[in-house]
Scaffold this motif. Structure first.
Motif, mmCIF file in Angstrom:
data_model
loop_
_atom_site.group_PDB
_atom_site.id
_atom_site.type_symbol
_atom_site.label_atom_id
_atom_site.label_comp_id
_atom_site.label_asym_id
_atom_site.label_seq_id
_atom_site.Cartn_x
_atom_site.Cartn_y
_atom_site.Cartn_z
ATOM 1 N N LEU A 1 -18.904 10.721 -6.235
ATOM 2 C CA LEU A 1 -18.911 11.455 -4.968
ATOM 3 C C LEU A 1 -18.090 12.734 -5.062
ATOM 4 N N GLY A 2 -16.962 12.673 -5.734
ATOM 5 C CA GLY A 2 -16.083 13.821 -5.870
ATOM 6 C C GLY A 2 -14.631 13.383 -5.850
ATOM 7 N N HIS A 3 -13.779 14.178 -6.469
ATOM 8 C CA HIS A 3 -12.351 13.870 -6.479
ATOM 9 C C HIS A 3 -11.778 13.948 -5.068
ATOM 10 N N ALA A 4 -10.873 13.012 -4.752
ATOM 11 C CA ALA A 4 -10.185 12.984 -3.456
ATOM 12 C C ALA A 4 -11.187 13.016 -2.300
ATOM 13 N N TYR A 5 -12.272 12.283 -2.431
ATOM 14 C CA TYR A 5 -13.316 12.262 -1.417
ATOM 15 C C TYR A 5 -12.785 11.563 -0.169
ATOM 16 N N LYS A 6 -12.703 12.286 0.936
ATOM 17 C CA LYS A 6 -11.911 11.859 2.090
ATOM 18 C C LYS A 6 -12.325 10.507 2.682
ATOM 19 N N PRO A 7 -13.599 10.226 2.948
ATOM 20 C CA PRO A 7 -13.937 8.921 3.511
ATOM 21 C C PRO A 7 -13.478 7.752 2.645
ATOM 22 N N GLY B 1 -7.838 -8.063 -9.862
ATOM 23 C CA GLY B 1 -9.273 -7.847 -9.715
ATOM 24 C C GLY B 1 -9.734 -7.662 -8.289
ATOM 25 N N ALA B 2 -8.982 -8.190 -7.338
ATOM 26 C CA ALA B 2 -9.389 -8.102 -5.928
ATOM 27 C C ALA B 2 -8.371 -7.332 -5.099
ATOM 28 N N GLU B 3 -7.734 -6.334 -5.697
ATOM 29 C CA GLU B 3 -6.843 -5.483 -4.906
ATOM 30 C C GLU B 3 -7.598 -4.923 -3.716
ATOM 31 N N THR B 4 -6.996 -5.048 -2.530
ATOM 32 C CA THR B 4 -7.733 -4.751 -1.312
ATOM 33 C C THR B 4 -8.107 -3.281 -1.173
ATOM 34 N N HIS B 5 -7.228 -2.371 -1.605
ATOM 35 C CA HIS B 5 -7.545 -0.953 -1.409
ATOM 36 C C HIS B 5 -8.711 -0.510 -2.285
ATOM 37 N N ALA B 6 -8.840 -1.084 -3.496
ATOM 38 C CA ALA B 6 -9.974 -0.738 -4.360
ATOM 39 C C ALA B 6 -11.277 -1.241 -3.754
ATOM 40 N N MET B 7 -11.227 -2.428 -3.142
ATOM 41 C CA MET B 7 -12.436 -2.949 -2.499
ATOM 42 C C MET B 7 -12.805 -2.125 -1.272
ATOM 43 N N ALA B 8 -11.796 -1.675 -0.540
ATOM 44 C CA ALA B 8 -12.078 -0.794 0.595
ATOM 45 C C ALA B 8 -12.722 0.499 0.123
ATOM 46 N N ALA B 9 -12.239 1.019 -0.990
ATOM 47 C CA ALA B 9 -12.833 2.227 -1.562
ATOM 48 C C ALA B 9 -14.283 1.979 -1.960
ATOM 49 N N ALA B 10 -14.563 0.817 -2.528
ATOM 50 C CA ALA B 10 -15.929 0.493 -2.932
ATOM 51 C C ALA B 10 -16.847 0.375 -1.721
ATOM 52 N N SER C 1 -25.732 -8.734 -14.708
ATOM 53 C CA SER C 1 -25.546 -7.295 -14.869
ATOM 54 C C SER C 1 -24.106 -6.932 -14.563
ATOM 55 N N ALA C 2 -23.650 -5.860 -15.188
ATOM 56 C CA ALA C 2 -22.259 -5.427 -15.083
ATOM 57 C C ALA C 2 -22.209 -4.042 -14.452
ATOM 58 N N PHE C 3 -21.402 -3.917 -13.390
ATOM 59 C CA PHE C 3 -21.236 -2.643 -12.692
ATOM 60 C C PHE C 3 -19.769 -2.230 -12.720
ATOM 61 N N GLY C 4 -19.522 -0.946 -12.475
ATOM 62 C CA GLY C 4 -18.156 -0.438 -12.405
ATOM 63 C C GLY C 4 -18.186 1.063 -12.219
ATOM 64 N N LYS C 5 -17.308 1.771 -12.902
ATOM 65 C CA LYS C 5 -17.243 3.222 -12.862
ATOM 66 C C LYS C 5 -17.374 3.749 -11.446
ATOM 67 N N ALA C 6 -18.558 4.261 -11.071
ATOM 68 C CA ALA C 6 -18.724 4.972 -9.800
ATOM 69 C C ALA C 6 -18.728 4.061 -8.578
ATOM 70 N N MET C 7 -18.678 2.767 -8.758
ATOM 71 C CA MET C 7 -18.793 1.832 -7.645
ATOM 72 C C MET C 7 -17.734 2.058 -6.570
ATOM 73 N N ALA C 8 -16.537 2.491 -6.964
ATOM 74 C CA ALA C 8 -15.458 2.743 -6.010
ATOM 75 C C ALA C 8 -14.963 4.179 -6.102
ATOM 76 N N ASN C 9 -15.808 5.076 -6.612
ATOM 77 C CA ASN C 9 -15.503 6.504 -6.729
ATOM 78 C C ASN C 9 -14.159 6.778 -7.403
ATOM 79 N N GLY C 10 -13.935 6.109 -8.525
ATOM 80 C CA GLY C 10 -12.735 6.368 -9.308
ATOM 81 C C GLY C 10 -11.651 5.336 -9.149
ATOM 82 N N PHE C 11 -11.661 4.571 -8.057
ATOM 83 C CA PHE C 11 -10.725 3.461 -7.941
ATOM 84 C C PHE C 11 -11.147 2.379 -8.921
ATOM 85 N N SER C 12 -10.180 1.625 -9.390
ATOM 86 C CA SER C 12 -10.434 0.654 -10.451
ATOM 87 C C SER C 12 -11.085 -0.604 -9.886
ATOM 88 N N LEU C 13 -12.375 -0.752 -10.146
ATOM 89 C CA LEU C 13 -13.109 -1.943 -9.717
ATOM 90 C C LEU C 13 -14.374 -2.067 -10.546
#
Length: 438
Positions: free
Chosen positions: A70-76, A297-306, A255-267
């Motif tokens: 989406l972009g660095h520091a994407y506000k939503p 693996g289930a840090e709440t802020h990363a899941m919110a980002a996703a 299947s394995a997902f990651g990378k862009a799933m949380a726009n840079g947050f680790s998930l």
């Protein structure tokens, strides 16, 4: 614009190499992957623009190794992560956001029935292998040798030149086949009858599947009792909202997902059929699989980002923008290639959402020296482009500025082909990550 002041980076690089093996925590970000005249450290980013520690500004491609779509520091996304973070990131029992995030992802991935989250791609691809071995009772894995990275774990790294420290017994448990070459996979099954637990590959990279290749792989797996696994680290959230499996109309076992799933947050996420995934649960009557038990693996802020990232994908046409921006970039670069007469020496390939480039020398051989020269010249013109993979934040203006920079770089590339690269390249060339010695 010519960016050449990297003094603060140089000082920090000296400290980094004294403290961190390789000076970086990811090999693809290492100093050996960039010219000597390059930013060593990025201080901040906004959209598709980044600023290094010396204050130089660049338009970035690849965007955090494809993790920031989406972009660095994407506000939503930042706002959602911060709202969740202030309530605490980790508890002794699950948070309700884990269920919400699981529902959101499974609603996007066709055929996904259960999901388990982790922090990086290597963890979930390796977990997929563990499940496959437990489910089939077999020990070997077949992977596509044309796809550059599946995991930092032994089962994959043992197939590369950087295999020091990995026992031969582990290496022997991995076989390889070629993309779009179903006969090479048939040979693997024939050479190891009754031993292949799973086949893992990316659905596509630069080359599209031909003649129903993916469906033939799946059929071959079924005939031989192996599981069919797709690595969607790159294709997920880039090929389509539901990943490449949606585009090609195929449902993998896992299947394995990651990378862009949380726009840079680790998930990251392992998605799969219920009967397989339940081997790591509490209801299966079969021997239990210790599956993805990670503290973070289930840090709440990363899941919110996703969740916020997935909402943007649902409400806005991110995928169409990636394809449109990539196609505009491709056309401009191809015009520059023609204008400077470097066709056959510099090329761009892949779908518009995932453009990669190749550099060849005057004799037409793949060249790290010419890759370094191209990086060097595009950096001087304000691009940080180890690839030309776009994001949702790349505007037409960004694309057009990038085409101008590439045009200038290819003018130098042409002169280097004619006069000799030693007259233009400053410093040592970049090196492949997979090499036996430094």
């Amino acid at each position: 614009m010519n960016l050449t002041d990297f003094n603060t980076s140089r000082l920090l690089q000296a400290k980094a190499h004294a403290l961190i093996p390789g000076g970086s925590h990811t090999y693809a970000k290492g100093d050996d992957q960039f010219p000597e005249e390059a930013p060593g450290f990025i201080r901040r980013g906004a959209g598709c623009h980044v600023w290094d520690v010396d204050g130089n500004e660049f338009i970035e491609y690849g965007m955090g190794l494809r993790s920031v779509t989406l972009g660095h520091a994407y506000k939503p996304v930042l706002d959602a992560a911060m709202r969740e973070m202030v309530m605490g990131q980790n508890f002794n029992r699950p948070s309700p956001i884990e269920v919400e995030c699981a529902e959101a992802l499974l609603s996007m991935v066709p055929g996904g029935e259960m999901v388990k989250f982790a922090k990086d791609g290597s963890t979930v691809t390796t977990a997929a292998l563990t499940l496959a071995r437990a489910y089939t009772g077999r020990d070997m894995v077949a992977l596509c040798s044309d796809h550059p990275f599946f995991s930092y774990n032994d089962w994959f790294i043992g197939t590369t030149a950087v295999s020091s420290g990995i026992p031969e017994a582990i290496k022997a448990l991995t076989a390889t086949f070629r993309y779009n070459d179903i006969a090479s996979l048939e040979d693997v099954f024939a050479a190891h009858p009754g031993r292949i637990a799973c086949v893992i590959l990316e659905a596509a990279r630069v080359e599209e599947p031909k003649d129903g290749f993916l469906h033939k792989v799946q059929a071959l797996c079924r005939r031989n009792g192996a599981l069919f696994i797709l690595d969607e680290m790159i294709t997920g959230f880039r090929w389509a909202n539901g990943g490449a499996q949606e585009v090609y109309g195929i449902t993998p076992d896992l299947s394995a997902f990651g990378k862009a799933m949380a726009n840079g947050f680790s998930l990251s996420a392992l998605v799969g059929r219920r009967e397989i995934m339940e081997l790591g649960g509490l209801t299966s009557s079969r021997p239990r699989v210790f599956l993805l038990s990670t503290t973070h693996g289930a840090e709440t802020h990363a899941m919110a980002a996703a969740i916020a990232t997935m909402e943007v994908y649902r409400s806005e046409d991110v995928i169409s923008h990636l394809h449109r921006a990539g196609e505009r970039l491709r056309q401009g670069i191809e015009q520059a290639i023609t204008a400077h007469g470097v066709a056959g020496k510099f090329s761009i390939a892949g779908p518009p959402c995932n453009l990669l480039y190749s550099t060849l020398d005057a004799e037409g051989r793949p060249s790290q020296d010419f890759r370094t020269l191209f990086l060097q010249e595009t950096i001087r013109k304000g691009l940080l482009a180890p690839s030309f993979i776009v994001s949702y934040s790349h505007s037409d203006e960004d694309i057009d500025r990038s085409i101008e920079a590439v045009d200038a770089a290819l003018a130098v590339y042409r002169r280097a082909l004619d006069d000799g690269i030693e007259h233009y390249l400053r410093g040592r060339p970049v090196k492949p990550v997979y090499r036996k010695f430094n």
